[in-house]
Design an enzyme around this catalytic site. Structure first.
Site, PDB file in Angstrom:
ATOM      1  N   GLY A   1       0.803  -1.209  -0.031  1.00  0.00           N
ATOM      2  CA  GLY A   1      -0.128  -0.093   0.194  1.00  0.00           C
ATOM      3  C   GLY A   1       0.878   1.188   0.001  1.00  0.00           C
ATOM      4  CB  SER A   2       0.214   4.710   1.116  1.00  0.00           C
ATOM      5  OG  SER A   2      -0.878   4.830   0.298  1.00  0.00           O
ATOM      6  CB  THR A   3       4.172   1.321   3.895  1.00  0.00           C
ATOM      7  OG1 THR A   3       3.907  -0.127   3.085  1.00  0.00           O
ATOM      8  CG2 THR A   3       2.962   1.164   4.877  1.00  0.00           C
TER       9      THR A   3
ATOM     10  CE  LYS B   1       0.530   6.465  -2.096  1.00  0.00           C
ATOM     11  NZ  LYS B   1      -0.667   7.272  -1.724  1.00  0.00           N
TER      12      LYS B   1
ATOM     13  CD  GLU C   1      -3.100   5.145   1.757  1.00  0.00           C
ATOM     14  OE1 GLU C   1      -2.978   4.026   2.330  1.00  0.00           O
ATOM     15  OE2 GLU C   1      -2.725   6.163   2.405  1.00  0.00           O
TER      16      GLU C   1
END
Length: 649
Positions: free
Chosen positions: A325-327, A329, A644
């Site tokens: 996921g957004s980790t 980014k 997300e």
């Protein structure tokens, strides 16, 4: 005077008798000669050979098994130890009817079908005069019952052995692992001489990884035996060399906080000491009691573990493969900065969706109205999907792969645990080999927010965060800090580093991560600390795919279809000491579910006071106006996390 017929007959008989006597004498002499020759051969010619055989029958070398090394956490608390155990043994050569004796024993103390089955297997591996355990771990009541009726059981006796014991059970099952009896497959692969007299071997976790160090060296005892193979006297003894003790970086109290923090959820938590690379926490929930496996788990207990839908035997920390996921980014942002695809203050316009040039397909942002003008700091702080859609597309999947692989994404981290997964960091070539399909532009866009084909393990996430916080040092993550008194640490000159094109780029990404926690609109602002600053990133990993115009509504979905909640962080930002990765399966929002667990662990590691005390002080100092602002900001940040999601093509 003429010879009569009678005289002739006597003469014939006498000659016949004398011939037979002579023949007998010759036969006897020949036989006696052969006997003498054989005696000469045995006693003189082949004397040395038969003397050796006689000695070997009388004198034997018996193995003396070593005591297994113990395992302790960073504070010296034992996690795997050897404790005395009173076991019940049968000497098969002294028992006339094993089945009848076993049945009679079961009327005195409980002997299960599993005990009988284990006894039958072990009996085949032992010599007849050797004792074989029929029951292990007798309690005082059982010992007393047998002692009273011992006289009825010839060839049965109690004895003391060292038994492996794991005092923290479920808390350490996936870290320490367990030992078990050597099976037929293992017998074919091990050095049987090195395991003479030993019945157990490391099966999982540290017990398996450090088997050679923990096992020790077998000793020898030279004994004289009688014709029935019983020991008459001990002639010589070479003592065994006990296994080496192992001290860990791991902290049992931090592990307890992690497991308690997960609550009723399944999930994984990994914490790493940034300065040393030591693994402080390696929590996989649910776990199991490793003590069940030491002397052979019962079929009932094993079936219960194997059929449990929560998969307690599965070590999520090193085997789990989750969309990050957004980790992902912050690492993608750093790749864009270092490659020159973007600058920190360069802005894009976020209208709430993203279109690939030449396509009408829309990739949605979590915020339908869009974030407006957005730079790198704001994109990380508020988890702007459109920013990272655009950045990923401009970089291309192969450039993303090449840069992120430096952080050990898509490969094993090198931790001292067996069977670590490499997970998946996709590329054009990978998809062609794996699925025999071409890479699509939409695949790159989805990868930009950590969805699609990208998969990571919790250990990989924690390790990459530690590398980012640790100035690019690729310290191998280690559980063991010392083997006996010898440190496992590497010399600084032996530690590789990620080559930085511009150190400022790393500082800019860390600033963005700091705003995730410290800024008013940060997606993890609720875990802010007054004692130190935290840099982090929330994330959500989807479990079910959503159609183009379909909205995610957790209340309408079964729990097992809820999103996974993720959070990565390190602290303090000005002097990084600890990195944490948390994955809460079906936990929903990373900021509200996963981030507080990381905060508790960091508090326990960095502060002397308790987590509850600081959180209580922080909450008391918030004014009513601040509470209202915080609630509004948090609602928005929760929406960010729930938004997300991968856009299916």
């Amino acid at each position: 005077m003429p010879i009569t017929t009678t005289q002739q007959q006597h003469a014939i008989m006498r000659r016949l008798f004398n011939g037979r006597v002579a023949a007998s004498v010759v036969f006897i002499l020949l036989a006696l000669g052969l006997v003498i020759m054989r005696l000469y051969w045995l006693q003189i010619t082949d004397h040395a050979h038969y003397t050796t055989l006689s000695t070997e029958n009388r004198l034997r070398l018996l193995p003396r098994p070593p005591a297994r090394g113990e395992i302790a956490d960073r504070n010296g608390i034992l996690l795997a130890e050897n404790i005395p155990s009173i076991d019940l043994f049968i000497f098969p050569d002294k028992v006339k009817n094993l089945e009848e004796t076993t049945e009679q024993l079961s009327q005195v103390i409980p002997i299960s079908d599993d005990d009988r089955s284990r006894f039958d297997k072990l009996k085949k591996r032992h010599r007849r005069f050797e004792r074989v355990p029929i029951r292990t771990g007798l309690n005082q009541q059982e010992m007393a019952k047998f002692a009273v009726k011992r006289h009825r059981f010839q060839g049965v006796d109690m004895g003391i052995t060292l038994r492996r014991f794991y005092p923290y059970g479920e808390l350490t099952a996936h870290v320490v692992g367990y030992i078990g009896r050597i099976n037929e497959r293992e017998l074919e692969s091990i050095d049987q001489a090195a395991y003479s007299g030993t019945s157990h071997i490391g099966k999982t976790g540290l017990e398996r990884y450090y088997e050679d160090q923990l096992h020790g060296e077998v000793g020898i005892q030279k004994v004289e035996m009688d014709a029935t193979s019983h020991i008459m006297r001990v002639i010589e003894t070479q003592p065994p060399v006990n296994g080496k003790d192992i001290k860990l970086h791991f902290d049992i109290e931090l592990q307890r906080i992690a497991m308690d923090g997960l609550g009723e959820h399944s999930g994984a938590v990994v914490a790493i000491d940034i300065k040393s690379g030591g693994i402080l926490v390696l929590a996989s929930k649910p776990g199991f009691d490793a003590n069940l496996f030491v002397d052979g788990i019962s079929f009932k207990d094993y079936d219960a573990l194997r059929e449990n839908p929560e998969t307690p035997l599965y070590n999520r920390t090193i085997h789990g493969r989750y969309p990050p996921g957004s980790t992902i980014k912050p690492f993608l942002a750093l790749a864009g900065l270092e490659r020159g695809n973007v600058t920190a203050n360069q802005t894009i316009w976020c209208p709430g969706h993203y279109n690939i040039k030449g396509s009408r397909r829309k990739f949605r942002d979590w915020k339908k109205s869009g974030h407006g003008t957005t730079n790198l700091y704001k994109a990380i702080e508020q988890s702007c999907d459109v920013y990272f859609y655009n950045l990923a597309y401009s970089m291309g999947i192969d450039n993303m792969h090449d840069y992120l692989s430096q952080f050990r994404f898509g490969q094993k981290t090198g931790a001292d645990m067996p069977n670590e997964t490499g997970a998946v960091l996709p590329s054009i070539e990978w998809k062609k080999k794996r699925y025999n399909k071409a890479w699509l532009p939409g695949d790159t866009v989805n990868a930009g927010i950590g969805q699609g084909y990208v998969l990571v393990s919790p250990l990989q996430l924690a390790y990459a965060t530690a590398v980012l916080a640790g100035d690019g040092k690729l310290l191998p993550p280690r559980l063991a800090s010392h083997i006996d008194d010898i440190s496992t640490a590497l010399a600084d000159s032996d530690i590789p580093r990620i080559e930085k094109k511009n150190p400022l780029h790393w500082e800019q990404v860390i600033q963005g991560m700091s705003q995730v926690v410290e800024a008013p609109r940060g997606t993890a602002k609720r875990i802010r600390s007054k004692s130190y600053r935290i840099a982090g990133k929330t994330g959500t990993a989807q479990v079910v795919s959503m159609k183009q115009n379909e909205n995610y509504d957790a209340e309408k979905l079964a729990k097992e279809k809820h999103d996974h909640a993720l959070f990565v962080a390190f602290a303090p930002t000005d002097d990084p000491q600890i990195a944490v990765a948390v994955i809460v399966e079906h936990g929903g929002h990373g900021g509200s579910t996963a981030a507080p667990i990381a905060r508790q662990i960091m508090d326990a590691f960095l502060l002397e006071e308790s987590v509850e005390t600081e959180q209580q002080v922080s909450s008391e100092e918030i004014t009513e106006k601040e509470k209202t602002e915080e609630e509004n900001a948090q609602q928005e940040s929760d929406s960010a996390e729930s938004g997300e999601r991968r856009n299916d093509e």
